[in-house]
Design a protein around this motif. Sequence first.
Motif, PDB file in Angstrom:
ATOM      1  N   LEU A   1     -19.423   1.578 -14.178  1.00 12.98           N
ATOM      2  CA  LEU A   1     -20.102   0.504 -12.982  1.00 12.98           C
ATOM      3  C   LEU A   1     -19.644   0.002 -12.436  1.00 12.98           C
ATOM      4  O   LEU A   1     -19.061  -0.722 -11.403  1.00 12.98           O
ATOM      5  CB  LEU A   1     -21.052  -0.144 -14.068  1.00 12.98           C
TER       6      LEU A   1
ATOM      7  N   ILE B   1     -23.685   0.989  -8.434  1.00 17.93           N
ATOM      8  CA  ILE B   1     -25.118   0.725  -9.000  1.00 17.93           C
ATOM      9  C   ILE B   1     -26.042   1.484  -7.594  1.00 17.93           C
ATOM     10  O   ILE B   1     -26.328   1.014  -6.492  1.00 17.93           O
ATOM     11  CB  ILE B   1     -26.282  -0.028  -9.107  1.00 17.93           C
TER      12      ILE B   1
ATOM     13  N   TYR C   1     -17.843 -10.685 -14.314  1.00 22.34           N
ATOM     14  CA  TYR C   1     -17.294  -9.668 -13.767  1.00 22.34           C
ATOM     15  C   TYR C   1     -15.879  -9.325 -13.500  1.00 22.34           C
ATOM     16  O   TYR C   1     -15.321  -8.521 -14.057  1.00 22.34           O
ATOM     17  CB  TYR C   1     -17.477  -9.427 -12.118  1.00 22.34           C
TER      18      TYR C   1
ATOM     19  N   SER D   1     -24.165 -10.333  -5.619  1.00 23.50           N
ATOM     20  CA  SER D   1     -25.586 -10.197  -6.462  1.00 23.50           C
ATOM     21  C   SER D   1     -25.271  -8.520  -7.088  1.00 23.50           C
ATOM     22  O   SER D   1     -25.999  -8.218  -7.850  1.00 23.50           O
ATOM     23  CB  SER D   1     -26.025  -9.461  -4.458  1.00 23.50           C
ATOM     24  N   GLU D   2     -23.770  -7.892  -6.563  1.00 21.66           N
ATOM     25  CA  GLU D   2     -24.486  -6.100  -7.747  1.00 21.66           C
ATOM     26  C   GLU D   2     -22.755  -6.859  -8.877  1.00 21.66           C
ATOM     27  O   GLU D   2     -23.745  -6.368  -9.643  1.00 21.66           O
ATOM     28  CB  GLU D   2     -23.150  -5.502  -6.471  1.00 21.66           C
ATOM     29  N   GLN D   3     -21.978  -7.539  -8.265  1.00 25.85           N
ATOM     30  CA  GLN D   3     -21.420  -8.489  -9.434  1.00 25.85           C
ATOM     31  C   GLN D   3     -22.506  -8.724 -10.789  1.00 25.85           C
ATOM     32  O   GLN D   3     -22.244  -8.223 -11.587  1.00 25.85           O
ATOM     33  CB  GLN D   3     -20.660  -9.354  -9.491  1.00 25.85           C
ATOM     34  N   GLU D   4     -23.317  -9.543 -10.461  1.00 24.79           N
ATOM     35  CA  GLU D   4     -24.713  -9.969 -10.915  1.00 24.79           C
ATOM     36  C   GLU D   4     -25.497  -9.168 -11.735  1.00 24.79           C
ATOM     37  O   GLU D   4     -25.766  -9.421 -13.173  1.00 24.79           O
ATOM     38  CB  GLU D   4     -25.428 -10.661 -10.115  1.00 24.79           C
ATOM     39  N   GLU D   5     -25.780  -7.224 -11.232  1.00 20.93           N
ATOM     40  CA  GLU D   5     -26.524  -6.211 -11.438  1.00 20.93           C
ATOM     41  C   GLU D   5     -25.013  -5.752 -12.848  1.00 20.93           C
ATOM     42  O   GLU D   5     -26.336  -5.375 -14.480  1.00 20.93           O
ATOM     43  CB  GLU D   5     -26.252  -5.673 -10.616  1.00 20.93           C
ATOM     44  N   ILE D   6     -24.177  -5.195 -12.869  1.00 20.57           N
ATOM     45  CA  ILE D   6     -23.306  -5.149 -13.210  1.00 20.57           C
ATOM     46  C   ILE D   6     -22.752  -5.741 -15.036  1.00 20.57           C
ATOM     47  O   ILE D   6     -23.236  -4.982 -15.357  1.00 20.57           O
ATOM     48  CB  ILE D   6     -21.577  -4.586 -12.563  1.00 20.57           C
TER      49      ILE D   6
ATOM     50  N   SER E   1     -25.436  -7.512 -16.010  1.00 16.72           N
ATOM     51  CA  SER E   1     -26.635  -7.342 -16.593  1.00 16.72           C
ATOM     52  C   SER E   1     -26.986  -6.532 -17.824  1.00 16.72           C
ATOM     53  O   SER E   1     -27.531  -6.712 -18.823  1.00 16.72           O
ATOM     54  CB  SER E   1     -27.646  -8.306 -16.060  1.00 16.72           C
ATOM     55  N   VAL E   2     -26.496  -5.461 -17.225  1.00 12.23           N
ATOM     56  CA  VAL E   2     -25.730  -4.168 -17.525  1.00 12.23           C
ATOM     57  C   VAL E   2     -25.088  -3.847 -18.748  1.00 12.23           C
ATOM     58  O   VAL E   2     -25.587  -3.282 -19.839  1.00 12.23           O
ATOM     59  CB  VAL E   2     -25.638  -2.579 -16.615  1.00 12.23           C
TER      60      VAL E   2
END
Length: 416
Positions: free
Chosen positions: A186, A191, A320, A362-367, A369-370
């Motif tokens: 990640l 993602i 992150y 926004s992608e940092q937050e997705e990463i 979350s996973v």
Amino acid sequence: MSNLGDVLRQVTCIPSAIPDDWSFRKLTDVCSPKQWRTVSSSEMTESGYPVFGANGFVGFYPEYNHTDETIAITCRGNTCGTINRIPPKTYITGNSMALDNVQSEVISQNYLYYALKYRGVGDSISGSAQPQITGAGLRTVEFPAPPLPEQKEIAAILTSVDEVIEKTRAQIDKLKDLKAGMMQELLTKGIGHTEFKGSPMGRIPASWEVADLISLSLNGISNGVFNDPKKVGKGKKIINVYDMYQGFGVNTASLKLVDINEKEFSRNQVKYGDVFFTRSSLKLEGIAYCNINLSKDNDITYDGHLMRVRPDKNRVHPKYLAHFCLSDHARKFFMAAAKHSTMTTIGQADIASLEIALPPLSEQEEIISVISAVECRIKTVNTRLQQKTALKKALMQDLLTGKVRVQVDTRELAKA
């Protein structure tokens, strides 16, 4: 394997009273403690039978001196006094006292193992400059023992609990491996990306930035408070080096207190999302170890053996940043930058230039979350491990002192 400090701090557990049909047994009456010849490193081979020394398995040797599983007590070095169960066909060196010739007609070897683990043998350790256990020291060791059938039942119950504990530990290890692999993927691939470019981390998504650590900090990198040991115990909570290694997200509920004046505290007050790094370590692997404060408590400061970065939240999510600083790329960077003398150390300038792969927020937050989902699972299993460990401790206290007598179906307790 326990270290010497743990062994010496263990209170020797010998009950003052036992059931009428139990008896106290001297260790040297039920087995023959023996130190075998120590195999030197030059005698060891690349393959063969495992060699067990003071600190576990240390190599291989063409011969073994114990055909069956054996109990061994480490008798020299920092692990002196540790009770070990050694697998069959192993060479046990003179750094451990092998408990040979266990008299199976009066004592179950499995029961003996648990009885010694519960009792502890710290009272048999002699010497100061070089702590050791000798055959003479073990002659004073005695422990309570029930009739042989009850010994076997007690050992069976504790063995089944141990099996559950080991399976739980294995599950945690697998989840940690999963997390490490997932982070590597990640934090470099992101993602859903199809276009990539080169970077110090290898190929990363074409839309990501690369920024150094210092540029992501609001006010640079700072050291904490070098506190006077006499002032510990009251005042503000303080994050110490020890707290850095207790899982992701500093456990602020268990922090020590330090007496600190308001001017110094205001300069070193910890905020939510502050990221910390260790400045020194006895081992290279511990250098610049990273953790994060996720508490909104306003009464926390941090120790002078730590460095702090306060992330610019407009560019990087604190979680992150902390995860990235724990990645393989960051760990290798920090270890390469470390300085070596009596201790391994690292400074502000050394960590400032760490280059970080930076996705959009926004992608940092997705990463995050996973990764957090796996961390949550690890915490859940860790809680289960603590419960099983507490169950074992309670069972040992009850069963190995005769406080609770076993029945055949008592084994079902281990499945609870």
